[in-house]
Design an enzyme around this catalytic site. Structure first.
Site, PDB file in Angstrom:
ATOM      1  N   CYS A 101      14.932 -52.489  29.073  1.00 47.97           N
ATOM      2  CA  CYS A 101      15.784 -51.301  29.118  1.00 47.97           C
ATOM      3  C   CYS A 101      17.134 -51.483  28.429  1.00 47.97           C
ATOM      4  O   CYS A 101      17.950 -50.566  28.429  1.00 47.97           O
ATOM      5  CB  CYS A 101      15.944 -50.864  30.563  1.00 47.97           C
ATOM      6  N   HIS A 160      25.166 -47.961  31.965  1.00 50.72           N
ATOM      7  CA  HIS A 160      23.706 -48.034  32.080  1.00 50.72           C
ATOM      8  C   HIS A 160      23.276 -46.970  33.093  1.00 50.72           C
ATOM      9  O   HIS A 160      22.346 -46.221  32.844  1.00 50.72           O
ATOM     10  CB  HIS A 160      23.288 -49.442  32.501  1.00 50.72           C
ATOM     11  N   HIS A 185      15.774 -41.957  32.252  1.00 50.32           N
ATOM     12  CA  HIS A 185      15.862 -43.305  31.699  1.00 50.32           C
ATOM     13  C   HIS A 185      14.788 -43.450  30.629  1.00 50.32           C
ATOM     14  O   HIS A 185      13.618 -43.671  30.940  1.00 50.32           O
ATOM     15  CB  HIS A 185      15.677 -44.338  32.810  1.00 50.32           C
TER      16      HIS A 185
END
Lengths: 376, 420
Positions: B179, B310, B345
């Site tokens: 990620c 994030h 995400h």
């Protein structure tokens, strides 16, 4: 042993390890290669190995046995192989092989690993468990991290406490050379003082089935599937440990993509450009180590090398350890260093390592052998 | 045309490297395809969340994700057959073509220049692997479709970009660092251009929503039922997303020479590893990565105008990240937003999309909001620009990315000024 130790210019390979179908120790790789010992063996009929009957497996690689039971319950083979190979370099006795021997802290040490698509077995097992479960989320949470492609590099860092840059690069047969270039760039940018730069592949039923279905031609493969992990320690120019003679200098790494025309031309352009950047003429090349993929990509690579470096020594390890996929180019480098180690006249001379993938990518590394990095 | 890249003999040391500027953007996202749609989505605080349509989700109590629904791969491919590519590669190819076009370049302009194609991803073509598993479960492994099997290598996400654009003299590399992969891929390009190793770079991230992602995050209890609420006291987790964000980077000299529009300059990057836990972030290590990036950029914490976090909206991430930010920036940190509140995400694409958001914020003069926000978690203690974008003139922006495996990567972008 006549080549000078480079003080500046190119990064150097100061140590290496290979855990291969020849065995878990580096000496197994060196001896197996020297003896030309083939490692393909019949697979145990009782377990699921996919469509193939033969493979080149790392012998006796039972993860809990090698690494202990703690923290290994859900560990896949790729991760286990990477942890062991990196551990060998970090903890090898003799000091000169210790990655941290230049005094860098674990913050200054990077890990870069090449892959094809991580552990496809882990990924496909996970999806299968979800599809077959009563509810799609009745899956084992412990294996979620395994199905991500950076699992091996991340776990190796955790296992060995390595806090510098941690990267995974994907590129199939090119992965080792792409990892080498990524590691070289980390050093060049001052992001690490040493890089544990490797590539890893596992044998699995899932990989064998994917390979089986992906082949364009129905003819049997030249080589069976293999597995393993090869890792180099690379350092910036001038940062080699005092008294430690590096194994090789990384003069250039080039890669490109085949668009049209003959694959041979793209491979030739790649090698020619790498040699030019390295400042080396083709006739100076002492040894070549091609990836040797089957199909047009591999044939193009072969013909390009034959035309340019026909007089060089050809080093092939895939015929002995099988098609090691993402690990193949790093094994080719290990084979070059291994071969150079028993050829004293190789010091100061140049080796070319190439790889070609069926997706059109080709890569080439040019190394100057320095006669060091000896294992004994 | 771009100016010729230097030979190795002319390479500059990294410390005195070339300036790296962003001159093209390409976006495939759940709030829109194309830069204009993406920009309007960020400004308006639009949510990409909706029920998943790409594959069956029977058995889940909730299956909301930020899916890309208006994407026609054929529109973006003149040379490749979309059927040769998995969905993630289709995304990367389309976003790359868009970035080139946005930069005012055509592929022939790039011929004769050595370039880098650097694409990050979490899952690569796992969506295709999932389909092979479906075939295997119903018909046995002999019945897997060879056409799908040939799509699964992750290296294809970058190689396909080169093939579609007809660029042979490029290093095509895919960086599957979960990620944080988008930032990794952009950082790699930053280093290559700064050192004079590449004249241009097509870099970013791409990921396609897949069964594996939903099952995994759902099982870990990380999936929100219907909306993503980063830094909110009552946040319930992330929503999965997909898409691609790709930037065209070049060195300043070549951008100037061709009179290119410059969105922003990349001035710093850092990456490190927690070496601690496979999935839980480590505060000290995340803080260290931010410090390394600021140092690399040569800026002090108080010069940062906002942070693109994030910000996944999981319980653990947001607290650890907010504390790490306070550790670096002190008790009054800059505004800290999460575009994941809008985009979900998008995994390997996430930090690339966020970096594009940062570049647009710098160019257009705003700070994107953190939507779905009700009450800031007192444990987070940051100003997340709740719900509504604000007009501002951000000069220096920090883009955070954290990943499984403890892989952290932080990018620092700046408004382009002639005399940096």
């Amino acid at each position: 042993m006549t080549a000078p130790i480079p003080a500046d210019g190119h990064p150097v390979i100061t140590a290496w390890h290979a855990i291969s179908p020849f065995g878990k120790r580096r000496a197994d790789f060196v001896d197996g290669l020297r003896a030309g010992r083939a490692t393909a063996a019949a697979l145990d009929a009782a377990s699921d190995h996919g469509p193939d009957r033969h493979a080149c497996l790392v012998p006796d690689f039972d993860i809990p046995e090698v690494l202990g039971r703690k923290g290994t319950r859900a560990m896949d083979r790729i991760t286990g192989l990477a942890i062991v190979a990196i551990g060998q370099l970090l903890h090898a006795s003799g000091g000169s092989e210790t990655a941290g021997s230049a005094g860098e802290s674990r913050e200054d040490l990077a890990v870069v690993l090449g892959t094809t698509a991580g552990s496809v077995q882990s990924s496909m097992d996970f999806t299968r468990s979800s599809l077959l479960a009563e509810k799609p989320f009745y899956v084992d949470p412990g294996v979620v991290p395994n199905s991500v492609m950076n699992c091996a590099a991340g776990h190796a860092a955790i296992w060995h406490g390595i806090k510098g840059p941690n990267a995974t690069v994907a590129g199939g047969r090119l992965a080792g050379l792409l990892a080498l270039n990524y590691g070289r760039r980390l050093l060049n940018s001052g992001r690490a003082r040493a890089v544990l730069c490797g590539a890893v592949e596992e044998h699995s039923s899932a990989r064998a089935w994917l390979e089986h279905h992906s082949r364009a031609d129905p003819a049997p493969r030249d080589t069976v599937l293999g597995e393993g992990c090869a890792v180099l320690v690379i350092r910036p120019p001038g940062l080699a440990v005092a008294g430690e003679r590096p194994a090789a200098e990384i003069l250039a790494v080039d890669s490109r993509v085949h668009i049209d025309g003959e694959p041979r031309e793209t491979a030739a352009a790649c090698v020619a450009h790498a040699l030019k950047r390295a400042g080396v003429r083709a006739e100076e090349v002492w040894a070549v180590a091609p990836g040797g993929a089957s199909g047009p990509a591999g044939q193009g690579e072969h013909r390009a090398l034959e035309a340019m470096c026909g007089g060089a020594i050809w080093i092939r390890c895939a015929s002995l350890i099988g098609d090691t996929g993402a690990a193949s180019a790093m094994f080719q480098i290990a084979a070059v260093l291994s071969t150079a180690d028993r050829a004293p006249d190789s010091a100061g001379r140049v080796a070319v390592v190439t790889a070609a993938e069926r997706d059109g990518t080709v890569a080439c590394a040019v190394l100057r052998l320095l006669g060091g990095g000896s294992f004994e | 045309m771009l100016t010729a890249v230097a030979d190795d003999s002319e390479q500059l040391p990294a410390s005195a490297g070339r300036r790296v500027v962003v001159t093209g953007l390409g976006v495939i996202s759940s709030v829109g395809v194309g830069v204009a749609e993406f920009l309007s989505g960020l400004r308006a605080g639009r949510s990409g969340a909706k029920p998943i349509t790409g594959f069956p989700t029977d058995g889940y109590d909730h299956a909301i994700a930020c899916e890309v629904v208006d994407f026609d791969p054929a529109r973006w491919m003149a040379h490749l057959d979309p059927a040769e590519l998995g969905r993630a590669s289709q995304f990367s190819v389309a976003a790359a073509g868009m970035a080139l076009e946005d930069a005012g370049l055509t592929a022939p302009d790039l011929l004769g220049r050595h370039g880098l194609i650097s694409i990050g991803t979490t899952n690569g073509e796992t969506r295709e692997l999932d389909r092979l598993v479906e075939q295997e479960v119903t018909g046995g492994p002999e019945r897997m479709d060879p056409a799908i099997a040939r799509r699964v290598n992750a290296g294809r996400l970058s190689a396909a970009v080169a093939r579609e654009l007809g660029l042979t003299d490029v290093e095509a590399v895919t960086i599957p660092t979960a990620c944080a992969a988008g930032n990794y891929a952009i950082g790699n390009a930053f280093d290559a251009i700064r050192a004079g190793e590449a004249a241009f770079a097509v870099c970013g991230g791409a990921d396609a929503l897949c069964r594996k992602t939903i099952a995994g995050f759902y099982r870990l209890g990380a999936m929100a039922p219907d909306r993503c609420q980063p830094f909110d006291k009552n946040r319930q987790g992330m929503l999965a997303g997909e898409g691609a964000g790709v930037m065209l980077l070049e060195d300043l000299a070549s951008a100037r020479a061709r009179g290119a529009r410059i969105y922003a300059e990349i001035i710093g990057f850092a990456l490190n590893c927690d070496a601690d836990h496979p999935v839980a972030p480590n505060q000290d290590s995340v803080a260290r990565c931010m410090e390394l990036a600021l140092h690399n950029a040569g800026v002090k914490p108080d010069q940062v105008d906002f942070i693109s976090a994030h910000g996944t909206a999981t319980r653990a991430n947001d607290v650890v990240e907010a504390r790490a930010i306070r550790q670096v920036f002190g008790p009054a940190p800059p505004r800290t937003v999460s575009v994941k509140s809008m985009l979900g995400h998008a995994l390997g694409a996430a930090s690339a999309l966020a970096a594009i958001g940062c570049a647009l914020a710098i160019t257009e003069g705003f700070i994107p909001p953190t939507i779905n926000h009700v009450e800031t978690d007192p444990e987070c203690e940051i100003d997340c620009v709740p719900n509504t974008a604000i007009e501002a003139s951000p000069r220096i922006v920090q883009n955070n990315a954290l990943a499984f495996g403890g892989n952290n990567a932080v990018l620092i972008l700046s408004k382009f000024e002639e005399h940096a």
